[in-house]
Write a protein that holds these residues in place. Structure first.
Motif, PDB file in Angstrom:
ATOM      1  N   ARG A  49      94.562  92.564 -13.371  1.00 57.29           N
ATOM      2  CA  ARG A  49      94.352  91.497 -14.357  1.00 57.29           C
ATOM      3  C   ARG A  49      92.969  91.634 -14.992  1.00 57.29           C
ATOM      4  O   ARG A  49      92.810  91.499 -16.203  1.00 57.29           O
ATOM      5  CB  ARG A  49      94.501  90.125 -13.699  1.00 57.29           C
ATOM      6  N   GLN A  50      91.974  91.949 -14.167  1.00 59.66           N
ATOM      7  CA  GLN A  50      90.614  92.137 -14.682  1.00 59.66           C
ATOM      8  C   GLN A  50      90.555  93.312 -15.669  1.00 59.66           C
ATOM      9  O   GLN A  50      89.976  93.208 -16.749  1.00 59.66           O
ATOM     10  CB  GLN A  50      89.660  92.376 -13.503  1.00 59.66           C
ATOM     11  N   VAL A  51      91.193  94.420 -15.281  1.00 56.07           N
ATOM     12  CA  VAL A  51      91.154  95.623 -16.123  1.00 56.07           C
ATOM     13  C   VAL A  51      91.856  95.373 -17.457  1.00 56.07           C
ATOM     14  O   VAL A  51      91.310  95.679 -18.525  1.00 56.07           O
ATOM     15  CB  VAL A  51      91.806  96.814 -15.377  1.00 56.07           C
ATOM     16  N   GLU A 105     104.182  94.618 -14.576  1.00 60.48           N
ATOM     17  CA  GLU A 105     105.420  94.354 -13.848  1.00 60.48           C
ATOM     18  C   GLU A 105     105.157  94.475 -12.347  1.00 60.48           C
ATOM     19  O   GLU A 105     104.622  95.484 -11.893  1.00 60.48           O
ATOM     20  CB  GLU A 105     106.453  95.399 -14.286  1.00 60.48           C
ATOM     21  N   GLY A 106     105.517  93.429 -11.609  1.00 63.28           N
ATOM     22  CA  GLY A 106     105.363  93.474 -10.148  1.00 63.28           C
ATOM     23  C   GLY A 106     104.019  92.997  -9.647  1.00 63.28           C
ATOM     24  O   GLY A 106     103.686  93.196  -8.479  1.00 63.28           O
ATOM     25  N   PHE A 107     103.237  92.339 -10.546  1.00 65.60           N
ATOM     26  CA  PHE A 107     101.905  91.897 -10.135  1.00 65.60           C
ATOM     27  C   PHE A 107     101.846  90.398  -9.840  1.00 65.60           C
ATOM     28  O   PHE A 107     100.785  89.843  -9.696  1.00 65.60           O
ATOM     29  CB  PHE A 107     100.875  92.251 -11.217  1.00 65.60           C
ATOM     30  N   ASP A 108     103.043  89.759  -9.776  1.00 63.20           N
ATOM     31  CA  ASP A 108     103.067  88.307  -9.580  1.00 63.20           C
ATOM     32  C   ASP A 108     103.051  87.921  -8.095  1.00 63.20           C
ATOM     33  O   ASP A 108     103.639  86.932  -7.682  1.00 63.20           O
ATOM     34  CB  ASP A 108     104.278  87.693 -10.311  1.00 63.20           C
ATOM     35  N   ARG A 109     102.421  88.738  -7.285  1.00 63.73           N
ATOM     36  CA  ARG A 109     102.236  88.440  -5.858  1.00 63.73           C
ATOM     37  C   ARG A 109     100.963  89.157  -5.432  1.00 63.73           C
ATOM     38  O   ARG A 109     100.535  90.114  -6.093  1.00 63.73           O
ATOM     39  CB  ARG A 109     103.433  88.958  -5.055  1.00 63.73           C
ATOM     40  N   PRO A 110     100.343  88.707  -4.334  1.00 66.68           N
ATOM     41  CA  PRO A 110      99.133  89.401  -3.902  1.00 66.68           C
ATOM     42  C   PRO A 110      99.467  90.810  -3.398  1.00 66.68           C
ATOM     43  O   PRO A 110     100.480  90.999  -2.711  1.00 66.68           O
ATOM     44  CB  PRO A 110      98.576  88.522  -2.776  1.00 66.68           C
ATOM     45  N   VAL A 127      91.219  94.075  -0.833  1.00 69.97           N
ATOM     46  CA  VAL A 127      91.160  93.961  -2.292  1.00 69.97           C
ATOM     47  C   VAL A 127      92.563  93.645  -2.800  1.00 69.97           C
ATOM     48  O   VAL A 127      93.533  94.289  -2.391  1.00 69.97           O
ATOM     49  CB  VAL A 127      90.680  95.288  -2.924  1.00 69.97           C
ATOM     50  N   ASP A 128      92.665  92.646  -3.671  1.00 66.24           N
ATOM     51  CA  ASP A 128      93.962  92.313  -4.272  1.00 66.24           C
ATOM     52  C   ASP A 128      94.131  93.108  -5.576  1.00 66.24           C
ATOM     53  O   ASP A 128      93.448  92.852  -6.563  1.00 66.24           O
ATOM     54  CB  ASP A 128      94.024  90.803  -4.531  1.00 66.24           C
ATOM     55  N   LEU A 129      95.062  94.066  -5.540  1.00 65.93           N
ATOM     56  CA  LEU A 129      95.250  94.926  -6.723  1.00 65.93           C
ATOM     57  C   LEU A 129      95.782  94.150  -7.926  1.00 65.93           C
ATOM     58  O   LEU A 129      95.562  94.549  -9.066  1.00 65.93           O
ATOM     59  CB  LEU A 129      96.193  96.085  -6.380  1.00 65.93           C
ATOM     60  N   ALA A 130      96.470  93.032  -7.654  1.00 60.41           N
ATOM     61  CA  ALA A 130      96.947  92.219  -8.778  1.00 60.41           C
ATOM     62  C   ALA A 130      95.747  91.659  -9.549  1.00 60.41           C
ATOM     63  O   ALA A 130      95.713  91.688 -10.781  1.00 60.41           O
ATOM     64  CB  ALA A 130      97.849  91.094  -8.277  1.00 60.41           C
ATOM     65  N   ALA A 131      94.725  91.204  -8.794  1.00 60.88           N
ATOM     66  CA  ALA A 131      93.508  90.685  -9.439  1.00 60.88           C
ATOM     67  C   ALA A 131      92.763  91.816 -10.153  1.00 60.88           C
ATOM     68  O   ALA A 131      92.253  91.636 -11.265  1.00 60.88           O
ATOM     69  CB  ALA A 131      92.609  90.021  -8.402  1.00 60.88           C
ATOM     70  N   VAL A 132      92.718  92.986  -9.522  1.00 60.91           N
ATOM     71  CA  VAL A 132      92.053  94.138 -10.134  1.00 60.91           C
ATOM     72  C   VAL A 132      92.695  94.471 -11.478  1.00 60.91           C
ATOM     73  O   VAL A 132      92.025  94.630 -12.500  1.00 60.91           O
ATOM     74  CB  VAL A 132      92.116  95.369  -9.190  1.00 60.91           C
ATOM     75  N   ARG A 150     102.928  99.137 -13.530  1.00 57.84           N
ATOM     76  CA  ARG A 150     103.938  98.682 -12.582  1.00 57.84           C
ATOM     77  C   ARG A 150     103.412  98.804 -11.148  1.00 57.84           C
ATOM     78  O   ARG A 150     102.788  99.809 -10.801  1.00 57.84           O
ATOM     79  CB  ARG A 150     105.192  99.531 -12.755  1.00 57.84           C
ATOM     80  N   ALA A 151     103.690  97.786 -10.354  1.00 53.45           N
ATOM     81  CA  ALA A 151     103.305  97.843  -8.933  1.00 53.45           C
ATOM     82  C   ALA A 151     104.566  97.898  -8.100  1.00 53.45           C
ATOM     83  O   ALA A 151     105.488  97.105  -8.299  1.00 53.45           O
ATOM     84  CB  ALA A 151     102.485  96.615  -8.569  1.00 53.45           C
ATOM     85  N   THR A 152     104.622  98.841  -7.159  1.00 58.48           N
ATOM     86  CA  THR A 152     105.765  98.921  -6.250  1.00 58.48           C
ATOM     87  C   THR A 152     105.283  99.205  -4.831  1.00 58.48           C
ATOM     88  O   THR A 152     104.217  99.783  -4.637  1.00 58.48           O
ATOM     89  CB  THR A 152     106.750 100.044  -6.660  1.00 58.48           C
ATOM     90  N   ALA A 153     106.104  98.770  -3.864  1.00 64.34           N
ATOM     91  CA  ALA A 153     105.780  99.063  -2.462  1.00 64.34           C
ATOM     92  C   ALA A 153     106.348 100.430  -2.122  1.00 64.34           C
ATOM     93  O   ALA A 153     107.332 100.864  -2.721  1.00 64.34           O
ATOM     94  CB  ALA A 153     106.381  98.001  -1.564  1.00 64.34           C
ATOM     95  N   GLU A 154     105.733 101.098  -1.172  1.00 60.46           N
ATOM     96  CA  GLU A 154     106.145 102.461  -0.867  1.00 60.46           C
ATOM     97  C   GLU A 154     105.817 102.781   0.583  1.00 60.46           C
ATOM     98  O   GLU A 154     104.882 102.234   1.146  1.00 60.46           O
ATOM     99  CB  GLU A 154     105.368 103.395  -1.820  1.00 60.46           C
ATOM    100  N   ASN A 155     106.619 103.662   1.188  1.00 62.67           N
ATOM    101  CA  ASN A 155     106.281 104.133   2.526  1.00 62.67           C
ATOM    102  C   ASN A 155     105.651 105.502   2.437  1.00 62.67           C
ATOM    103  O   ASN A 155     106.306 106.467   2.063  1.00 62.67           O
ATOM    104  CB  ASN A 155     107.530 104.190   3.406  1.00 62.67           C
TER     105      ASN A 155
END
Ligand code: ADP
Length: 247
Positions: free
Chosen positions: A102-104, A122-127, A95-100, A161-166
């Motif tokens: 955008r839909q929401v 912020e941070g949604f300009d990539r899959p 599932v692409d959260l960026a698309a999710v 905001r979308a961020t990568a995390e470990n």
């Protein structure tokens, strides 16, 4: 040692059946309130208000609102029982959260506009791909964004905001919804995802809340082996984060 185990199992069972009873009592109460209002207005429309078109319109508007409340409650109850039933099976479709998101935000734009609020992504300009159930993840972020709008200040900026995390389960994605609302007192935080727990019941009902939104969020996030986190400062705002493992 044995006896202690038996005792603990027993008390778990007692606790579970107590929770079940509370839940049924809550559902009955939540359904009875609008039902009583509907029955009362039906009687009024049959009697005193029959010949008064202004009163009739007003009562019909209230009846529509109360039926809407019942419909939302039944929908949320069905949704909750569905996710609870599936909780052990982890969904695995990419599932692409960026698309999710955008839909929401697209679907909630009218609501934001009516409150004079803005939504900033912020941070949604990539899959942003995670294994999951797309409809359920739409539901998670719909509930969180709706809450941010409902309980945030009028004219606020709602930040997504979308961020990568470990995470302890490896690479993960964190989506944070930050509102500029009144914030949440820490004493409420442990109970916030309980079914029907509300800080201000009157306010929640007035805004069309069922009290089940965060319970649904919690179960869907658990099903995805993820985490729900909350940071809140009284008078500044609240940030709800969902962390979803990518592997
Ligand atoms: P409701 O349908 O009442 O909104 P939820 O389960 O979605 O139910 O939320 C439970 C309660 O948590 C709400 O009634 C509200 O008191 C509080 N709450 C949820 N989100 C926020 C927020 N962003 N800011 C302040 N309070 C919130």
């Amino acid at each position: 040692q044995m006896a202690l185990c038996v005792f603990r199992d027993l008390s778990d069972e007692v606790l579970a059946s107590q929770m079940r009873r509370d839940f049924v009592a809550n559902v009955s109460h939540e359904l009875r309130t609008p039902l009583t209002a509907l029955m009362g207005f039906i009687e009024t429309l049959r009697g005193a208000a029959k010949e008064d078109p202004v009163a009739r319109e007003r009562f019909l508007a209230i009846m529509a609102r109360e039926s809407g409340r019942m419909e939302r409650l039944v929908q949320d109850l069905l949704q909750l029982s569905r996710v609870e039933a599936e909780e052990r099976v982890r969904p695995s479709t990419p599932v692409d959260l960026a698309a999710v998101l955008r839909q929401v935000t697209g679907a909630l734009k009218p609501m934001a506009e009516s409150l004079g609020a803005e939504m900033e992504l912020e941070g949604f300009d990539r899959p942003l791909t995670v294994p999951g159930d797309s409809d359920q993840l739409v539901q998670v972020f719909t509930n969180l964004v709706e809450n941010g709008l409902k309980y945030g200040a009028a004219g606020q900026v709602l930040r997504l905001r979308a961020t990568a995390e470990n995470s302890i389960r490896g690479p993960a994605l964190r989506i944070t919804v930050s509102d500029q609302g009144e914030g949440i007192d820490p004493i409420h935080i442990p109970r916030l995802t309980e079914r029907f727990y509300r800080i201000d019941g009157h306010r929640s009902r007035e805004k069309g809340g069922t009290g089940l939104g965060l319970a649904i969020v919690k179960h869907i996030v658990q099903r995805h082996r993820g985490w729900l986190k909350l940071e809140s400062v009284k008078g500044v705002g609240s940030s709800f984060s969902v962390i979803l493992p990518q592997g």
